[in-house]
Design a protein around this motif. Sequence first.
Motif, PDB file in Angstrom:
ATOM      1  N   ILE A   7      -1.600   3.877  -0.362  1.00  0.00           N
ATOM      2  CA  ILE A   7      -3.053   3.664  -0.311  1.00  0.00           C
ATOM      3  C   ILE A   7      -3.369   2.535  -1.285  1.00  0.00           C
ATOM      4  CG2 ILE A   7      -5.321   4.699  -0.722  1.00  0.00           C
ATOM      5  CD1 ILE A   7      -3.959   7.449  -0.306  1.00  0.00           C
ATOM      6  N   TYR A   8      -4.204   1.569  -0.849  1.00  0.00           N
ATOM      7  CA  TYR A   8      -4.586   0.442  -1.705  1.00  0.00           C
ATOM      8  C   TYR A   8      -6.031   0.641  -2.149  1.00  0.00           C
ATOM      9  CZ  TYR A   8      -0.370  -1.394   0.422  1.00  0.00           C
ATOM     10  OH  TYR A   8       0.929  -1.542   0.847  1.00  0.00           O
ATOM     11  N   LEU A   9      -6.230   0.506  -3.477  1.00  0.00           N
ATOM     12  CA  LEU A   9      -7.535   0.821  -4.054  1.00  0.00           C
ATOM     13  C   LEU A   9      -8.110  -0.359  -4.816  1.00  0.00           C
ATOM     14  CD1 LEU A   9      -6.632   4.298  -5.597  1.00  0.00           C
ATOM     15  CD2 LEU A   9      -7.931   3.937  -3.495  1.00  0.00           C
ATOM     16  N   ASN A  10      -9.416  -0.551  -4.676  1.00  0.00           N
ATOM     17  CA  ASN A  10     -10.153  -1.488  -5.528  1.00  0.00           C
ATOM     18  C   ASN A  10     -10.678  -0.687  -6.712  1.00  0.00           C
ATOM     19  OD1 ASN A  10     -11.854  -3.250  -6.782  1.00  0.00           O
ATOM     20  ND2 ASN A  10     -13.237  -3.547  -5.041  1.00  0.00           N
ATOM     21  N   ILE A  11     -10.179  -1.032  -7.911  1.00  0.00           N
ATOM     22  CA  ILE A  11     -10.591  -0.279  -9.107  1.00  0.00           C
ATOM     23  C   ILE A  11     -11.415  -1.150 -10.062  1.00  0.00           C
ATOM     24  CG2 ILE A  11      -8.697   1.373  -8.989  1.00  0.00           C
ATOM     25  CD1 ILE A  11      -7.215  -0.317 -11.072  1.00  0.00           C
ATOM     26  N   ASN A  12     -12.012  -2.233  -9.510  1.00  0.00           N
ATOM     27  CA  ASN A  12     -12.825  -3.143 -10.318  1.00  0.00           C
ATOM     28  C   ASN A  12     -12.025  -3.712 -11.492  1.00  0.00           C
ATOM     29  OD1 ASN A  12     -15.134  -2.839  -8.738  1.00  0.00           O
ATOM     30  ND2 ASN A  12     -15.780  -1.030  -9.892  1.00  0.00           N
ATOM     31  N   TYR A  13     -10.798  -4.066 -11.186  1.00  0.00           N
ATOM     32  CA  TYR A  13      -9.925  -4.665 -12.192  1.00  0.00           C
ATOM     33  C   TYR A  13      -9.405  -5.967 -11.615  1.00  0.00           C
ATOM     34  CZ  TYR A  13      -6.263  -4.759 -15.808  1.00  0.00           C
ATOM     35  OH  TYR A  13      -5.451  -5.096 -16.869  1.00  0.00           O
ATOM     36  N   LYS A  14      -8.775  -6.756 -12.455  1.00  0.00           N
ATOM     37  CA  LYS A  14      -8.273  -8.042 -11.979  1.00  0.00           C
ATOM     38  C   LYS A  14      -7.181  -7.888 -10.934  1.00  0.00           C
ATOM     39  CE  LYS A  14      -5.128  -8.350 -15.955  1.00  0.00           C
ATOM     40  NZ  LYS A  14      -4.800  -9.125 -17.169  1.00  0.00           N
ATOM     41  N   ALA A  15      -6.647  -6.659 -10.815  1.00  0.00           N
ATOM     42  CA  ALA A  15      -5.636  -6.393  -9.781  1.00  0.00           C
ATOM     43  C   ALA A  15      -5.981  -5.091  -9.075  1.00  0.00           C
ATOM     44  CB  ALA A  15      -4.236  -6.300 -10.405  1.00  0.00           C
ATOM     45  N   LYS A  43      -9.397   7.420   4.633  1.00  0.00           N
ATOM     46  CA  LYS A  43     -10.044   6.351   5.395  1.00  0.00           C
ATOM     47  C   LYS A  43     -10.519   5.262   4.439  1.00  0.00           C
ATOM     48  CE  LYS A  43     -11.777   9.426   9.035  1.00  0.00           C
ATOM     49  NZ  LYS A  43     -11.157  10.658   8.480  1.00  0.00           N
ATOM     50  N   VAL A  44     -10.611   4.042   4.955  1.00  0.00           N
ATOM     51  CA  VAL A  44     -11.153   2.932   4.180  1.00  0.00           C
ATOM     52  C   VAL A  44     -12.579   3.278   3.748  1.00  0.00           C
ATOM     53  CG1 VAL A  44     -11.839   0.501   4.259  1.00  0.00           C
ATOM     54  CG2 VAL A  44      -9.690   1.229   5.330  1.00  0.00           C
ATOM     55  N   GLU A  45     -12.914   2.908   2.511  1.00  0.00           N
ATOM     56  CA  GLU A  45     -14.200   3.184   1.874  1.00  0.00           C
ATOM     57  C   GLU A  45     -14.230   4.547   1.168  1.00  0.00           C
ATOM     58  OE1 GLU A  45     -16.849   1.031   1.496  1.00  0.00           O
ATOM     59  OE2 GLU A  45     -15.469  -0.413   2.397  1.00  0.00           O
ATOM     60  N   ASP A  46     -13.210   5.391   1.430  1.00  0.00           N
ATOM     61  CA  ASP A  46     -13.141   6.647   0.662  1.00  0.00           C
ATOM     62  C   ASP A  46     -12.950   6.327  -0.815  1.00  0.00           C
ATOM     63  OD1 ASP A  46     -13.382   8.121   2.915  1.00  0.00           O
ATOM     64  OD2 ASP A  46     -11.312   8.856   2.987  1.00  0.00           O
ATOM     65  N   GLY A  81      -5.571   1.178 -19.352  1.00  0.00           N
ATOM     66  CA  GLY A  81      -4.326   1.366 -20.078  1.00  0.00           C
ATOM     67  C   GLY A  81      -3.601   2.520 -19.422  1.00  0.00           C
ATOM     68  N   LYS A  82      -2.359   2.718 -19.792  1.00  0.00           N
ATOM     69  CA  LYS A  82      -1.608   3.823 -19.227  1.00  0.00           C
ATOM     70  C   LYS A  82      -2.301   5.132 -19.577  1.00  0.00           C
ATOM     71  CE  LYS A  82       3.102   5.521 -18.736  1.00  0.00           C
ATOM     72  NZ  LYS A  82       4.510   5.376 -19.161  1.00  0.00           N
ATOM     73  N   GLY A  83      -2.621   5.936 -18.571  1.00  0.00           N
ATOM     74  CA  GLY A  83      -3.332   7.196 -18.793  1.00  0.00           C
ATOM     75  C   GLY A  83      -4.814   7.109 -18.503  1.00  0.00           C
ATOM     76  N   SER A  84      -5.337   5.872 -18.295  1.00  0.00           N
ATOM     77  CA  SER A  84      -6.766   5.728 -17.972  1.00  0.00           C
ATOM     78  C   SER A  84      -7.064   6.385 -16.624  1.00  0.00           C
ATOM     79  CB  SER A  84      -7.151   4.245 -17.908  1.00  0.00           C
ATOM     80  OG  SER A  84      -7.014   3.640 -19.169  1.00  0.00           O
ATOM     81  N   ILE A  85      -8.238   6.999 -16.544  1.00  0.00           N
ATOM     82  CA  ILE A  85      -8.665   7.632 -15.288  1.00  0.00           C
ATOM     83  C   ILE A  85      -9.784   6.796 -14.689  1.00  0.00           C
ATOM     84  CG2 ILE A  85      -9.723   9.684 -14.270  1.00  0.00           C
ATOM     85  CD1 ILE A  85      -8.286  11.338 -16.382  1.00  0.00           C
ATOM     86  N   VAL A  86      -9.610   6.372 -13.447  1.00  0.00           N
ATOM     87  CA  VAL A  86     -10.597   5.521 -12.779  1.00  0.00           C
ATOM     88  C   VAL A  86     -10.845   6.044 -11.371  1.00  0.00           C
ATOM     89  CG1 VAL A  86      -9.972   3.464 -14.098  1.00  0.00           C
ATOM     90  CG2 VAL A  86      -8.798   3.948 -11.953  1.00  0.00           C
ATOM     91  N   THR A  87     -11.972   5.621 -10.807  1.00  0.00           N
ATOM     92  CA  THR A  87     -12.270   5.932  -9.412  1.00  0.00           C
ATOM     93  C   THR A  87     -12.134   4.650  -8.605  1.00  0.00           C
ATOM     94  OG1 THR A  87     -13.781   7.709  -9.999  1.00  0.00           O
ATOM     95  CG2 THR A  87     -14.000   6.788  -7.795  1.00  0.00           C
ATOM     96  N   GLY A  88     -11.279   4.687  -7.611  1.00  0.00           N
ATOM     97  CA  GLY A  88     -11.053   3.504  -6.789  1.00  0.00           C
ATOM     98  C   GLY A  88     -11.537   3.698  -5.365  1.00  0.00           C
ATOM     99  N   LYS A  89     -11.928   2.578  -4.745  1.00  0.00           N
ATOM    100  CA  LYS A  89     -12.373   2.630  -3.350  1.00  0.00           C
ATOM    101  C   LYS A  89     -11.231   2.153  -2.461  1.00  0.00           C
ATOM    102  CE  LYS A  89     -16.608   1.855  -2.299  1.00  0.00           C
ATOM    103  NZ  LYS A  89     -17.934   1.251  -2.050  1.00  0.00           N
ATOM    104  N   VAL A  90     -10.961   2.911  -1.404  1.00  0.00           N
ATOM    105  CA  VAL A  90      -9.859   2.593  -0.499  1.00  0.00           C
ATOM    106  C   VAL A  90     -10.171   1.308   0.269  1.00  0.00           C
ATOM    107  CG1 VAL A  90      -8.481   3.374   1.463  1.00  0.00           C
ATOM    108  CG2 VAL A  90      -9.247   5.029  -0.262  1.00  0.00           C
TER     109      VAL A  90
END
Length: 673
Positions: A316-324, A345-348, A299-308
């Motif tokens: 920077i494009y991140l995978n945040i384990n979400y549908k997008a 770098k990728v994987e950061d 939700g707006k304000g959620s804090i997540v850790t994403g992988k580059v």
Amino acid sequence: MKIILAKSAGYCFGVNQAMKKVEDALEKGDDNIFTLGPLIHNRQVTDKLEQQGVKIISDVGSARGGVITVRSHGVGADIIEEIAESGIELIDATCPYVKKIHNKVKEYYQKDYKIFIVGDRAHPEVIGINGWCDYKGEVINDKNSVPIDQKYDKICVVAQTTMNRGIFEEISEEIKKLYPEAIILNTICNATKTRQEETAQIAKESDCMIIVGGRHSSNTKKLADIGRKHCEKTVHIETADELDLDILKGCDTVGITAGASTPHWIIKEVINKMTKSFEEMLKDSEMEASYEETFRRLGKGSIVTGKVIGVNKNEIYLNINYKADAILSKDEYTDEDIDLTEEVKVEDEIEVMVTNLNDGNGNVEVSKKKIIQKKASEELYNAFNEKRLLEGSVIKAVKGGLIVDLGLGQAFMPASQYHMRFVKDLETLVGKSVKGLIIEFDKRKNRVIFSQKVVLEQEYKEKKEQETKAKDEFINSVEIENILEGPIKSITNFGIFVKVGPIDGFVHISDLSWARVKHPSDMYKIGDEVKAVVTEVNKEEYKIKMSIKELSEEPWTVFSKKYNTGDEVDVKITRIAPFGAFAEIMEEVEGLIHISELSHDKVAKVEDVLNAGDQVTAKIIGINDEQKKISLSIKELVAEPAKEIEVNETVYEDESDNSIGNILGDIFDQQDK
């Protein structure tokens, strides 16, 4: 069945950091990785690490080379020093929140404060905290254990990060009753507070509450206690194997939370066991959605850790384990003008805050800067609650005040809060360092008011109290006839003020010397060291009157002991008057040689006989003790010359016969008859 998983369930920031540091060491291929005690309070995790070659030791001496990891609970200063001296590489995985407590304890202990630690005496975090005050802290676990037999002048109170907030507040109130001046620092971790509050809320909504985590974990046991207060059917398990599914029968809503040392894979195993037992329910789309949400609620304000997964100069494009996937723009990454491809770098992995769930193209927009701002805001809020002293610098003058950079963020300082004195030109203050407290914090309006004045006022008050105490101690130690010494602080027409201890003593001009003094500056200058004897003491007004001349015997007394009327003295003529000459007999004692005592002969003018500076011998012919006057004479030492008698040679002629013979003859004749 509905499953509610606490957002805060699982690894806290400190544990996550500790795990990452050890995992990084394993990836680097470091040999002989040791942890000083179990890295976290979870047997399954420590067993897994041991299988990977991470060994648990109880003391530094048990390590043989390699790397020693200090766990998130932290250790005492002596242990850190021992590791440094051993030459073994150190991985300090102490939780940042715990590290702050260490710094506070060290700071106040060095200021001679007695440290009170609210927490479990046997907990490694509490033992570590105590190690930053030489293990002399007083550990308190309930309000009845607050020491009352021994009084302390200065006290600083800190708390174990996982302490129950309610118990801490109870203990704090008890401490305030006994020690009103105690400095109480609420060092309970915000994550702990959030975890405990969320557990209470979910337990109220659930038919069954499941707490996952190590049985020896302090924070997990506290979660179980909180769960039982609000949900009768609360169970504490370490792993999915311990979950008795019968307890879920008849439950429509099941709440799940986990301690700070519980990895997500264990939480997932617990949920999988529950869902497999209710396959029919899994077919329900609502249950499917509920399950999906247990691992990523955005939700707006959620804090997540994403992988580059991709990066260019501006995004920077991140995978945040979400549908997008998420997009982190350069503007939301930093304020600096940099090339993102050189920075990332990728994987950061990057921690970000969700700012928009759909940018119009199905992507999630995130910000790294807003996390920094949020953490800074939280830190400022903590500083406000703890009344923590902050330092910063004035970066701008605005209408009505100043903008201050506190490092964590900016605050507004009204002009009236800069100093106790009014400052007319605020522009002159730009660039100045300031030190003060946040006196107002409005989260909703993002309003932070900073004041240096309150600190200056407190420092002034403390200084005045210390000065008054010093004055009291000093004035009570002073008695009449004491001899005091100090530098001259000021000179006036009527005397001098001498710095004696914490107060000023006064010497009147008449008490400077037995001789007449026209002005004190003729004898002394500011800074001269002088001694004086105390003649009067006013303890109520902190006033001391002193005398310098009383340190020496009065010249008249010395004269009276040495000389008497009739004594001859060698004198020096000091000044001439129409009626005589003044002569110095000894220092500060003069006598008068009256003009009539200068010579047996008549003297018309004194200057005909004497001049100033002449050395002569005189005789003391009179001493008036009452008026302190001495009469001298020079002529008394010189014999009076003989007087010449003038004889008149007048011849008298007597025609009568009155010769001696005739006269005597007549007498004799008369006797015969």
